[in-house]
Design an enzyme around this catalytic site. Structure first.
Site, PDB file in Angstrom:
ATOM      1  N   LYS A 129      -0.797  42.463  32.164  1.00 33.28           N
ATOM      2  CA  LYS A 129       0.488  41.779  32.006  1.00 33.28           C
ATOM      3  C   LYS A 129       1.104  42.218  30.688  1.00 33.28           C
ATOM      4  O   LYS A 129       0.431  42.254  29.656  1.00 33.28           O
ATOM      5  CB  LYS A 129       0.238  40.264  31.991  1.00 33.28           C
ATOM      6  CG  LYS A 129       1.462  39.441  32.307  1.00 33.28           C
ATOM      7  CD  LYS A 129       1.971  39.651  33.716  1.00 33.28           C
ATOM      8  CE  LYS A 129       1.965  38.390  34.528  1.00 33.28           C
ATOM      9  NZ  LYS A 129       2.243  38.670  35.956  1.00 33.28           N
ATOM     10  N   HIS A 163      20.660  60.587   8.971  1.00 33.48           N
ATOM     11  CA  HIS A 163      21.582  61.342   8.125  1.00 33.48           C
ATOM     12  C   HIS A 163      22.833  60.534   7.764  1.00 33.48           C
ATOM     13  O   HIS A 163      23.398  59.830   8.599  1.00 33.48           O
ATOM     14  CB  HIS A 163      22.022  62.624   8.843  1.00 33.48           C
ATOM     15  CG  HIS A 163      20.858  63.494   9.246  1.00 33.48           C
ATOM     16  ND1 HIS A 163      19.953  63.997   8.336  1.00 33.48           N
ATOM     17  CD2 HIS A 163      20.450  63.940  10.461  1.00 33.48           C
ATOM     18  CE1 HIS A 163      19.049  64.718   8.970  1.00 33.48           C
ATOM     19  NE2 HIS A 163      19.324  64.692  10.262  1.00 33.48           N
ATOM     20  N   THR A 189      -2.932  39.841  37.253  1.00 33.00           N
ATOM     21  CA  THR A 189      -2.209  39.891  35.976  1.00 33.00           C
ATOM     22  C   THR A 189      -1.739  38.490  35.602  1.00 33.00           C
ATOM     23  O   THR A 189      -1.632  38.155  34.422  1.00 33.00           O
ATOM     24  CB  THR A 189      -1.023  40.871  36.032  1.00 33.00           C
ATOM     25  OG1 THR A 189      -0.028  40.379  36.912  1.00 33.00           O
ATOM     26  CG2 THR A 189      -1.466  42.262  36.454  1.00 33.00           C
TER      27      THR A 189
HETATM   28  O1  LIG Z   1      13.498  66.114   4.210  1.00 35.57           O
HETATM   29  C1  LIG Z   1      13.955  66.869   5.106  1.00 35.57           C
HETATM   30  N1  LIG Z   1      13.099  67.574   5.887  1.00 35.57           N
HETATM   31  C2  LIG Z   1      13.538  68.424   6.867  1.00 35.57           C
HETATM   32  O2  LIG Z   1      12.700  69.076   7.567  1.00 35.57           O
HETATM   33  C3  LIG Z   1      14.920  68.554   7.044  1.00 35.57           C
HETATM   34  N2  LIG Z   1      15.687  69.280   7.892  1.00 35.57           N
HETATM   35  C4  LIG Z   1      16.981  68.999   7.616  1.00 35.57           C
HETATM   36  O3  LIG Z   1      17.982  69.473   8.215  1.00 35.57           O
HETATM   37  N3  LIG Z   1      17.066  68.087   6.596  1.00 35.57           N
HETATM   38  C5  LIG Z   1      15.789  67.799   6.217  1.00 35.57           C
HETATM   39  N4  LIG Z   1      15.287  66.975   5.278  1.00 35.57           N
END
Ligand SMILES: O=c1[nH]c(=O)c2[nH]c(=O)[nH]c2[nH]1
Length: 296
Positions: A13, A253, A58
């Site tokens: 479960k 990013h 279950t």
């Molecule tokens: O710390 C990072 N590692 C990466 O492998 C990577 N690749 C990337 O485009 N930016 C980053 N930053």
């Protein structure tokens, strides 16, 4: 004629939700859990012939979670998962192996005027605590703990330079960038003689301290990879009962918005207005293990 063999099977479960309240006079403590049980039986006749006579339903597994929570309480999720695993193996001779996965909801005791409240709690999702216990008949419980959704960001003391420069590269060297990630980690203990709550907090604090550094100056990160590795090293240095740790760090990013096009307003340089990118993100993963047994 072709012949076949079942090579992997388990049933149970998932999503068994449970709130346990420990009442010590006026002081109450809570654990809200989501439990996932999985059993592997010795016979495969349930799959192959439709014979259900070995199946611990279950639904019965779900009931077991509630009954054992009532009987034993829920101290740490790891200990509760061990109790459940032992129960299934001890109660049913035809259960070969058990896996119990638990996620703990991040409730924290409320503080009012600096005083810890007796019975009020605040949902504080700094990170979600998880664990998985695996146990085979005649074996010992293998305890894995972990955390997920630990989201962090720092605005400086991170760089990424000197990576492969070829026809495919467009990213410039960044000597000062934003570093943000949402951490998932899991680690395995070499013993069950562990203060699981203390260890979990030590891992979480290690992750935060390697990411952040001292409050005033921070700590420099040359890459996500290096920060990940230094964190895992600190965890193995600090907790001898852990012999393996894996971390997964998506690189979330944040890109500086290009305001240089707006020359008349004069924003040739911009490092204050950034655009968070939902996707794609980098994805960095590594596991570290001991090459020599730790001195326990
Ligand atoms: O710390 C990072 N590692 C990466 O492998 C990577 N690749 C990337 O485009 N930016 C980053 N930053």
């Amino acid at each position: 004629m072709s012949t076949y063999k079942i090579v992997d099977d388990a049933y149970g479960k998932s999503g068994v939700k449970l709130l346990h309240i420990k009442r010590e006079g006026p002081v109450h403590s809570i654990r809200e859990l989501e439990v996932n049980t999985q059993l592997t039986l010795s016979s495969k006749k349930d799959y192959t012939t439709g014979d259900n006579s070995d199946i611990v339903a279950t639904d019965s597994q779900k009931n077991t979670v509630y009954l054992l929570a009532k009987k034993h309480g829920v101290n740490s999720p790891e200990e509760f998962a061990i109790i459940l695993s032992r129960h299934f193996l001890n109660t049913y001779n035809h259960v070969l192996k058990v896996q119990v996965h638990i996620e703990l909801y991040p409730w924290q005791r409320a503080e009012i005027d600096g005083k810890k409240h007796n019975h009020a709690f605040v949902f504080t999702p700094v990170a979600v605590r998880v664990c998985t216990v695996r146990m085979e008949r005649n074996g010992v419980p293998v305890v894995e703990s972990g955390l997920k959704d630990l989201r962090v960001l720092k605005t400086t003391q991170s760089a990424f330079v000197n990576f492969v420069a070829d026809d495919y590269r467009s990213l410039p060297d960044a000597s000062d960038r934003v570093f943000s990630t949402v951490i998932t980690s899991r680690w395995v203990y070499s013993t069950t003689n562990v203060d699981y709550c203390k260890a979990w907090n030590t891992v979480k604090d290690s992750i935060l301290s390697v990411f952040s550094g001292p409050a005033d100056k921070g700590i420099f990160s040359p890459s996500v990879q290096n920060t990940l590795h230094l964190t895992e090293k600190l965890v193995l240095d600090s907790i001898p009962e852990i012999n393996y740790i894996e971390m997964i760090l998506p690189n979330k990013h944040y890109v500086n918005v290009d305001l240089s096009k707006f020359k008349n307003v004069g924003f040739a340089h911009n490092d204050t207005v950034l655009q968070p990118l939902d996707k794609p993100s980098g994805n960095i993963r590594a596991a570290l293990t001991r090459t020599l047994p730790s001195k326990l």
